[in-house]
Design a protein around this motif. Structure first.
Motif, PDB file in Angstrom:
ATOM      1  N   ALA A 143       1.643  -5.671  -0.575  1.00 11.73           N
ATOM      2  CA  ALA A 143       2.806  -4.919  -1.054  1.00 11.73           C
ATOM      3  C   ALA A 143       2.414  -3.970  -2.173  1.00 11.73           C
ATOM      4  N   LEU A 144       1.525  -4.447  -3.072  1.00 11.07           N
ATOM      5  CA  LEU A 144       1.058  -3.590  -4.170  1.00 11.07           C
ATOM      6  C   LEU A 144       0.247  -2.409  -3.659  1.00 11.07           C
ATOM      7  N   SER A 145      -0.451  -2.607  -2.543  1.00 12.35           N
ATOM      8  CA  SER A 145      -1.357  -1.569  -2.012  1.00 12.35           C
ATOM      9  C   SER A 145      -0.616  -0.366  -1.470  1.00 12.35           C
ATOM     10  N   ASP A 146       0.676  -0.539  -1.187  1.00 15.04           N
ATOM     11  CA  ASP A 146       1.508   0.517  -0.581  1.00 15.04           C
ATOM     12  C   ASP A 146       1.139   0.798   0.870  1.00 15.04           C
ATOM     13  N   SER A 147       0.326  -0.061   1.484  1.00 18.33           N
ATOM     14  CA  SER A 147      -0.137   0.221   2.846  1.00 18.33           C
ATOM     15  C   SER A 147       0.971   0.079   3.883  1.00 18.33           C
ATOM     16  N   ASN A 148       2.067  -0.591   3.510  1.00 19.12           N
ATOM     17  CA  ASN A 148       3.195  -0.706   4.440  1.00 19.12           C
ATOM     18  C   ASN A 148       4.287   0.323   4.156  1.00 19.12           C
ATOM     19  N   ASN A 172      -0.980   1.378  -9.512  1.00 23.05           N
ATOM     20  CA  ASN A 172      -1.683   0.942 -10.716  1.00 23.05           C
ATOM     21  C   ASN A 172      -2.949   0.207 -10.272  1.00 23.05           C
ATOM     22  N   LYS A 173      -4.055   0.909 -10.270  1.00 23.53           N
ATOM     23  CA  LYS A 173      -5.295   0.376  -9.712  1.00 23.53           C
ATOM     24  C   LYS A 173      -5.803  -0.828 -10.506  1.00 23.53           C
ATOM     25  N   THR A 174      -5.624  -0.814 -11.838  1.00 23.67           N
ATOM     26  CA  THR A 174      -6.111  -1.913 -12.682  1.00 23.67           C
ATOM     27  C   THR A 174      -5.429  -3.222 -12.305  1.00 23.67           C
ATOM     28  N   ASP A 175      -4.090  -3.209 -12.198  1.00 19.21           N
ATOM     29  CA  ASP A 175      -3.351  -4.421 -11.830  1.00 19.21           C
ATOM     30  C   ASP A 175      -3.708  -4.864 -10.414  1.00 19.21           C
TER      31      ASP A 175
END
Length: 349
Positions: A55-60, A91-94
């Motif tokens: 979900a964080l990756s935004d891939s969906n 946010n790549k760090t998180d």
């Protein structure tokens, strides 16, 4: 105590056909119902954490912008479980912190519950990009196929650019392709009478668009130095050749050197004595002589006119090769040459 042990081994061998090693080997504790429940709970927690990462990756989500990829999970034999794409807008760090935490927890889970799996290596992508509105992992094999398609299109363009493999007639040049940082990949010569409207330039534009998409999709990088633009194209030694300003300057210098030799031979810079005449020299782009120059009749006229002819032919070829243009006005032809104040001077009346 020793007698009891020996007796136990003897009974084991007699009644159960077990070996001494099996008898002495420590047994793994049986997995209880509570243990199984704990394992399932930890597995669900890992699955939940994985879903949070996706979900964080935004891939969906709706696919746009630039993407990258990352290894995630740990196989029992140490290799990554898989690769997933992620948007560079997040946010790549998180995101990376969560991935590292997931990897560590899965490794602990595998060790704790003696998880086993195949040790085959998961293919590593080379890039990630939006394909048909979906974040997609891209692999070397796919890149090779697209590269071959680009090369095939380039070969078709080169085949169209020539005139039945022979080098004659008029040639021009055009930019082709696109560097990742902008600007053309190179320049190529083409025969002026090729079917430019329907085929040649249509394929040139198609190639540029496809290469731009290829560079963006596969994150291709290159040096951003600007490719030198030619100023002309011509047949040189039976081969279509791009011509550059530096080459033109060298030929200009050679022409000027030959012209200076002719002027030196003419005696025009010496004190004017004796009889004189004049001759046309050079060649204008639209035809006719470039100018007239005086020469002394006391010089070796055979050598002089040999150089005059050489210069005129060289200038004619120079104009054609470099596609030079000039005014087509005809230089005024003198009637004679007289010595005036010690200098050879044209007489027009």
């Amino acid at each position: 105590m020793k007698k009891i042990t020996l007796l136990a081994i003897t009974i084991c061998l007699t009644f159960t056909a077990c070996t001494p090693e099996e008898y002495l080997k420590p047994k793994s504790p049986a997995v209880t119902q509570d243990d199984q429940s704990l394992k399932e709970e930890e597995s669900k927690n890992l699955e939940k954490m994985y879903n949070e990462i996706v979900a964080l990756s935004d891939s969906n989500a709706a696919c746009s912008g630039d993407w990258d990829f990352i290894a995630i999970g740990k196989k029992p034999c140490g290799e990554p479980e898989k690769y997933i794409p992620y948007s560079l807008k997040i946010n790549k760090t998180d995101f990376l912190a969560k991935v590292n935490s997931y990897n560590a927890k899965q490794e602990t889970f595998n060790n704790k519950w003696n998880i086993s799996s195949t040790c085959e290596v998961v293919p590593k992508p080379v890039a990630a990009a939006c394909i048909n509105g979906k974040a997609t992992l891209l692999y070397q094999a796919d890149q090779n196929i697209e590269k071959q398609e680009l090369e095939k299109l380039y070969d078709e363009i080169i085949a169209l650019s020539i005139n039945n493999a022979s080098c004659y007639g008029d040639w021009d040049f055009t930019a082709i392709g696109s560097k990742p940082c902008g600007g053309p990949e190179k320049y190529i010569p083409y025969f002026v009478k090729v079917n430019r409207t329907d085929d040649f330039f249509a394929k040139i534009n198609m190639y540029k668009a496809k290469q731009m998409e290829f560079n963006r999709k596969w994150n291709i990088s290159s040096t951003c130095d600007v490719v030198s633009e030619p100023i002309a194209a011509a047949c040189i030694d039976e081969k279509p050749t791009l011509l550059y300003r530096a080459d033109q300057k060298i030929e200009e210098q050679e022409l000027q050197k030959l012209y200076n030799e002719i002027i030196a031979l003419s005696d025009i810079n010496k004190p004017c004595t004796g009889e004189w005449s004049f001759t046309a020299i050079g060649s204008k782009s639209c035809g006719g002589p470039e100018k007239y120059i005086p020469y002394s009749l006391n010089i070796n006229t055979a050598d002089f006119f040999a150089k005059i002819n050489e210069y005129t032919m060289m200038q004619e070829m120079f104009n054609y090769k470099w596609k030079l243009y000039s005014t087509c006005d005809v230089p005024r032809r003198p009637k004679s040459v007289d010595c005036v104040d010690g200098k050879a001077t044209f007489i027009y009346n």
